[in-house]
Design a protein around this motif. Structure first.
Motif, PDB file in Angstrom:
ATOM      1  N   ILE A 184      11.185   5.879   5.156  1.00 42.18           N
ATOM      2  CA  ILE A 184      10.151   6.368   5.909  1.00 42.18           C
ATOM      3  C   ILE A 184       9.329   5.121   6.090  1.00 42.18           C
ATOM      4  O   ILE A 184       8.289   4.845   6.988  1.00 42.18           O
ATOM      5  N   ASP A 185       9.583   3.920   5.224  1.00 41.40           N
ATOM      6  CA  ASP A 185       8.853   2.775   5.412  1.00 41.40           C
ATOM      7  C   ASP A 185       9.180   2.091   6.531  1.00 41.40           C
ATOM      8  O   ASP A 185       8.552   1.077   7.084  1.00 41.40           O
ATOM      9  N   ALA A 186      10.379   2.333   7.183  1.00 43.34           N
ATOM     10  CA  ALA A 186      10.732   1.837   8.637  1.00 43.34           C
ATOM     11  C   ALA A 186      10.045   2.237   9.699  1.00 43.34           C
ATOM     12  O   ALA A 186      10.330   1.840  10.785  1.00 43.34           O
ATOM     13  N   GLU A 205       8.713  11.118  -1.068  1.00 41.76           N
ATOM     14  CA  GLU A 205      10.103  10.965  -0.349  1.00 41.76           C
ATOM     15  C   GLU A 205      10.289   9.737   0.256  1.00 41.76           C
ATOM     16  O   GLU A 205       9.345   8.981   0.722  1.00 41.76           O
ATOM     17  N   ASN A 206      11.484   9.548   0.258  1.00 42.06           N
ATOM     18  CA  ASN A 206      11.789   7.907   0.844  1.00 42.06           C
ATOM     19  C   ASN A 206      12.504   8.042   2.113  1.00 42.06           C
ATOM     20  O   ASN A 206      12.596   6.763   2.800  1.00 42.06           O
ATOM     21  N   GLU A 207      13.116   9.048   2.443  1.00 36.50           N
ATOM     22  CA  GLU A 207      13.777   9.199   3.957  1.00 36.50           C
ATOM     23  C   GLU A 207      13.664  10.485   4.510  1.00 36.50           C
ATOM     24  O   GLU A 207      13.015  11.435   4.017  1.00 36.50           O
ATOM     25  N   VAL A 208      13.807  10.204   5.815  1.00 34.06           N
ATOM     26  CA  VAL A 208      13.553  11.681   6.510  1.00 34.06           C
ATOM     27  C   VAL A 208      14.727  11.559   7.744  1.00 34.06           C
ATOM     28  O   VAL A 208      14.935  10.584   8.398  1.00 34.06           O
ATOM     29  N   VAL A 209      15.175  12.608   8.152  1.00 33.95           N
ATOM     30  CA  VAL A 209      16.002  12.922   9.179  1.00 33.95           C
ATOM     31  C   VAL A 209      15.270  12.860  10.581  1.00 33.95           C
ATOM     32  O   VAL A 209      14.367  13.688  10.472  1.00 33.95           O
ATOM     33  N   ILE A 234       3.182  13.785   4.955  1.00 36.20           N
ATOM     34  CA  ILE A 234       3.304  14.664   4.006  1.00 36.20           C
ATOM     35  C   ILE A 234       4.593  14.470   2.901  1.00 36.20           C
ATOM     36  O   ILE A 234       4.450  14.398   2.038  1.00 36.20           O
ATOM     37  N   LEU A 235       5.330  14.094   3.821  1.00 36.77           N
ATOM     38  CA  LEU A 235       6.655  13.689   3.047  1.00 36.77           C
ATOM     39  C   LEU A 235       6.585  12.191   2.099  1.00 36.77           C
ATOM     40  O   LEU A 235       6.785  12.141   0.946  1.00 36.77           O
ATOM     41  N   ARG A 236       5.678  11.297   2.729  1.00 43.09           N
ATOM     42  CA  ARG A 236       5.363  10.101   2.070  1.00 43.09           C
ATOM     43  C   ARG A 236       4.498  10.455   0.738  1.00 43.09           C
ATOM     44  O   ARG A 236       4.783   9.990  -0.252  1.00 43.09           O
TER      45      ARG A 236
END
Length: 298
Positions: free
Chosen positions: A23-25, A87-91, A81-83
């Motif tokens: 997500i940070d990318a 959460e660290n990743e997402v597809v 919302i994921l952040r």
């Protein structure tokens, strides 16, 4: 004699496989305000993610210079919302550079009747109403109200309003009327571009008693005489004629405006253009997005 047309290959809009991305990318094109985080829509999406996870992956495009960085094209609320959930990743779906693609954010929010059909399909597949209510973060009564949205509504009205954003309670008013009157009211709503419950109630109030469904009586009009109702009906007809005259006068201007807005919309469907604007002209990109959002709301 049939003419055989040459085969033209269809370009794909995304890389063939989805990608799990930190997500940070992911660089968003706009920031999510605290007001948005407190909105009903944000809460519904958050509840859906908590209940069933991400259903539709966000869409991103690779940065032209840093291939391990991505620009977020669609799914800002989902990623935020994921952040917030830690959460660290997402597809994600990764858009191809030279492909024009109409992202979901270019599509108007789901219309009332479309939402009704979606709910029916989900229920038919065996999803309990209670779980659906949790996923959408609404009361179960709200789900049942939308499930029965078209009960008592004639097919012609359902077709007329299928792509319109009509309040659920407006359908409750429409089903009090006979089919022909329903159609007349729906056509007036479209002509005047007014879909509020108050407007529909005013049309129902001006309806003769013999145009109500048997067993459905007109609401008692407190403080309104028969003469005043007749005056309202005449004034409504006058307003309708004046509106049509204005449409003719401004038809050319609206046509030119529609072409201009359509051109801006086409620009924003091109990934390369969106990436360039995001990197070098974020203020212009923001204004272009406001223009296309205005078009969707109109």
């Amino acid at each position: 004699m049939s003419i055989r047309r040459p085969y033209i290959p269809v370009k794909i809009g995304f890389e063939e496989t989805s990608l799990r991305i930190p997500i940070d990318a992911i660089v968003p094109l706009r920031q999510i305000s605290e007001t948005t985080r407190k909105s009903v829509k944000y809460g519904q999406i958050a509840a859906s993610i908590a209940e069933v996870g991400i259903i539709e992956p966000p869409a991103v495009a690779r940065d032209a210079d840093q291939r391990d960085k991505f620009h977020l094209l669609d799914g800002h609320l989902r990623v935020d919302i994921l952040r917030e959930r830690g959460e660290n990743e997402v597809v994600c779906l990764v858009a191809i550079d030279d492909e024009a693609f109409t992202y979901n954010k270019r599509i108007s929010r789901i219309a009332t009747i479309q939402e009704h059909k979606m709910i029916l399909n989900v229920i038919k597949k065996g999803v309990p109403e209670e779980r659906l209510a949790r996923a959408l973060n609404v009361d179960i009564q709200n789900i049942r109200l939308k499930r029965n949205l078209l009960v008592g509504i004639c097919p012609e009205v359902a077709e007329l309003l299928r792509d319109r954003h009509v309040p659920v309670n407006a359908f409750s008013e429409l089903r009090r009327l006979k089919p022909l009157r329903q159609i007349a009211v729906a056509q007036a709503m479209i002509t005047m571009n007014r879909y509020s419950v108050g407007y529909v109630r005013s049309m129902v109030a001006a309806t003769p008693q013999d145009e109500f469904v048997e067993g459905r009586k007109p609401r008692k009009r407190v403080g309104v005489s028969k003469e005043q109702i007749e005056l309202m009906e005449r004034e409504s007809e006058i307003v309708g004629r004046e509106f049509n005259a204005i449409v003719k006068i401004y038809g050319v201007d609206n046509f030119d405006l529609s072409i201009a807005v359509g051109y801006v919309g086409n620009l924003l469907e091109n990934v390369a253009v969106v990436r360039h604007l995001a990197q070098h002209h974020r203020d212009i990109l923001s204004e272009f997005q406001k223009i296309t959002d205005w078009q969707k709301a109109a």
